[in-house]
Design a protein around this motif. Structure first.
Motif, PDB file in Angstrom:
ATOM      1  N   THR A  94     -15.908  -9.723   2.106  1.00 46.53           N
ATOM      2  CA  THR A  94     -15.355 -10.088   3.411  1.00 46.53           C
ATOM      3  C   THR A  94     -14.140 -10.992   3.290  1.00 46.53           C
ATOM      4  N   GLY A  95     -13.968 -11.642   2.131  1.00 50.33           N
ATOM      5  CA  GLY A  95     -12.781 -12.459   1.902  1.00 50.33           C
ATOM      6  C   GLY A  95     -11.491 -11.676   1.919  1.00 50.33           C
ATOM      7  N   ILE A  96     -11.559 -10.338   1.952  1.00 53.65           N
ATOM      8  CA  ILE A  96     -10.351  -9.524   2.044  1.00 53.65           C
ATOM      9  C   ILE A  96      -9.543  -9.879   3.277  1.00 53.65           C
ATOM     10  N   ARG A  97     -10.205 -10.362   4.322  1.00 55.73           N
ATOM     11  CA  ARG A  97      -9.470 -10.733   5.533  1.00 55.73           C
ATOM     12  C   ARG A  97      -8.458 -11.831   5.248  1.00 55.73           C
ATOM     13  N   LEU A 254       2.735  -5.063 -11.465  1.00 54.72           N
ATOM     14  CA  LEU A 254       2.538  -4.184 -10.308  1.00 54.72           C
ATOM     15  C   LEU A 254       2.035  -4.925  -9.071  1.00 54.72           C
ATOM     16  N   ILE A 255       2.194  -6.241  -9.011  1.00 53.03           N
ATOM     17  CA  ILE A 255       1.607  -6.967  -7.891  1.00 53.03           C
ATOM     18  C   ILE A 255       2.197  -6.524  -6.545  1.00 53.03           C
ATOM     19  N   LEU A 256       3.495  -6.290  -6.472  1.00 52.70           N
ATOM     20  CA  LEU A 256       4.093  -5.975  -5.174  1.00 52.70           C
ATOM     21  C   LEU A 256       3.657  -4.610  -4.647  1.00 52.70           C
ATOM     22  N   PRO A 257       3.728  -3.535  -5.433  1.00 51.70           N
ATOM     23  CA  PRO A 257       3.214  -2.269  -4.889  1.00 51.70           C
ATOM     24  C   PRO A 257       1.699  -2.263  -4.723  1.00 51.70           C
ATOM     25  N   SER A 258       0.966  -2.850  -5.670  1.00 52.11           N
ATOM     26  CA  SER A 258      -0.486  -2.715  -5.626  1.00 52.11           C
ATOM     27  C   SER A 258      -1.092  -3.429  -4.430  1.00 52.11           C
ATOM     28  N   ILE A 259      -0.642  -4.629  -4.131  1.00 52.65           N
ATOM     29  CA  ILE A 259      -1.231  -5.364  -3.017  1.00 52.65           C
ATOM     30  C   ILE A 259      -1.007  -4.642  -1.704  1.00 52.65           C
ATOM     31  N   GLN A 260       0.161  -4.054  -1.515  1.00 53.63           N
ATOM     32  CA  GLN A 260       0.449  -3.367  -0.260  1.00 53.63           C
ATOM     33  C   GLN A 260      -0.486  -2.173  -0.029  1.00 53.63           C
ATOM     34  N   VAL A 261      -0.886  -1.535  -1.118  1.00 52.03           N
ATOM     35  CA  VAL A 261      -1.816  -0.406  -1.033  1.00 52.03           C
ATOM     36  C   VAL A 261      -3.258  -0.896  -0.985  1.00 52.03           C
ATOM     37  N   ASN A 262      -3.584  -1.889  -1.784  1.00 55.60           N
ATOM     38  CA  ASN A 262      -4.975  -2.301  -1.935  1.00 55.60           C
ATOM     39  C   ASN A 262      -5.523  -3.031  -0.719  1.00 55.60           C
ATOM     40  N   ILE A 263      -4.672  -3.743   0.027  1.00 56.27           N
ATOM     41  CA  ILE A 263      -5.167  -4.360   1.262  1.00 56.27           C
ATOM     42  C   ILE A 263      -5.387  -3.323   2.357  1.00 56.27           C
ATOM     43  N   ARG A 264      -4.941  -2.098   2.112  1.00 64.39           N
ATOM     44  CA  ARG A 264      -5.164  -0.988   3.039  1.00 64.39           C
ATOM     45  C   ARG A 264      -6.257  -0.044   2.524  1.00 64.39           C
ATOM     46  N   ALA A 265      -7.096  -0.509   1.609  1.00 62.12           N
ATOM     47  CA  ALA A 265      -8.201   0.279   1.050  1.00 62.12           C
ATOM     48  C   ALA A 265      -7.709   1.519   0.319  1.00 62.12           C
ATOM     49  N   GLY A 266      -6.491   1.445  -0.225  1.00 63.78           N
ATOM     50  CA  GLY A 266      -5.955   2.549  -1.008  1.00 63.78           C
ATOM     51  C   GLY A 266      -5.007   3.461  -0.270  1.00 63.78           C
ATOM     52  N   GLN A 267      -4.798   3.204   1.001  1.00 67.46           N
ATOM     53  CA  GLN A 267      -3.836   4.009   1.750  1.00 67.46           C
ATOM     54  C   GLN A 267      -2.438   3.420   1.594  1.00 67.46           C
TER      55      GLN A 267
END
Length: 286
Positions: A94-97, A254-267
């Motif tokens: 839940t800390g993803i928020r 890869l922090i910049l591309p990965s975070i943008q995708v990973n906070i969207r559950a992979g989308q």
């Protein structure tokens, strides 16, 4: 043994993914799947995760859960791809928020991005229990590397994400937003309290020269030999070491591309008017 653990290594990112199956029911969980990513071309691929899918199908497994230990900063998650292939729900702590709120500001995502965890099918809290056939997956909150870090206890195995690395590599950095060395220290002590025979499976391995990548250790091995957190290392000593070490580290590749995708559950980010999705690069911010 009442469960099977299959391991998959992504060499470009040093990442381990896991397929854990209940031997009787053939239900399975996938933990920390990795999407191929060519940074130069900003092109994704599925060759790596397709090996995991092949194992699912060859063993006639029913995947019940796709689990993230946290929103990774060093690889893109393949959770959305696997959900489309298998129909299994995607879960994260839940800390993803908090992570979403932080990076929504960094990437200036605006009101169109919901920083409420709704991109995931299940948000997990400490003590949650997820069914896996005749087994149960126990959720342990293990923050410190990030605020959303959780570990998954299944039988005699616990999947610790970046809470610990192999003993000769040590521990993960704590200087990301929401990270905290003291919190990580206490999370590791909680893992050690599971008992010496508990098997620990890490999310990454960056082996010293001459050693092949490994994924499994034990509480006993970590307590005896972890270069940062062996038994007897005090909280104060660990904080001092971790703070000094983190100050020398650059940002993950890869922090910049990965975070943008990973906070969207992979989308990926929503496509723009031309039908193309774009990743942002904040200049001189990190």
């Amino acid at each position: 043994m009442n469960h099977e653990v299959l391991t998959f290594f992504d060499t470009p990112t040093g990442s381990w993914s896991y397929l854990v199956a209940d031997a009787k029911s053939r239900q399975a969980a996938i933990i920390d799947p990795v999407l191929d990513y060519d940074a130069a071309a900003a092109r994704t691929g599925t060759a790596g995760v397709d090996r995991l899918l092949q194992a699912v199908r060859e063993r006639n497994l029913a995947v019940a859960w796709i689990l993230e230990t946290h929103a990774h900063a060093d690889h893109l998650t393949a959770a959305a791809y696997l959900k489309a292939q298998l129909g299994a729900p995607v879960a994260i702590g839940t800390g993803i928020r908090t992570v979403q709120q932080t990076f929504a500001r960094i990437f200036n995502l605006g009101e169109e991005f919901a920083a409420d965890g709704s991109q995931f099918d299940r948000l997990l809290v400490d003590g949650d229990s997820l069914p896996l056939g005749n087994l149960a997956i126990r959720v342990l909150a293990t923050p410190g590397h990030t605020s959303d870090s959780v570990s998954y206890l299944i039988g005699d195995a616990v999947f610790v994400g970046d809470t610990l690395f192999m003993p000769d590599v040590g521990s993960a950095r704590c200087d990301f937003p929401g990270g905290d060395a003291a919190t990580l220290y206490h999370s590791v002590q909680r893992l050690y309290a599971l008992g010496d025979r508990m098997r620990l499976f890490v999310c990454h391995d960056y082996p010293p020269t001459g050693r092949q990548a490994q994924c499994e250790s034990s509480v006993a091995a970590q307590r005896a030999g972890n270069i940062h957190l062996r038994e007897g290392v005090s909280l104060e000593a660990f904080i001092a070491m971790r703070t000094a070490r983190d100050a020398t580290l650059g940002m993950p590749r890869l922090i910049l591309p990965s975070i943008q995708v990973n906070i969207r559950a992979g989308q990926p980010p929503p496509p723009e008017s031309n039908g193309v999705s774009y990743l942002k690069l904040p200049i001189d911010l990190l």
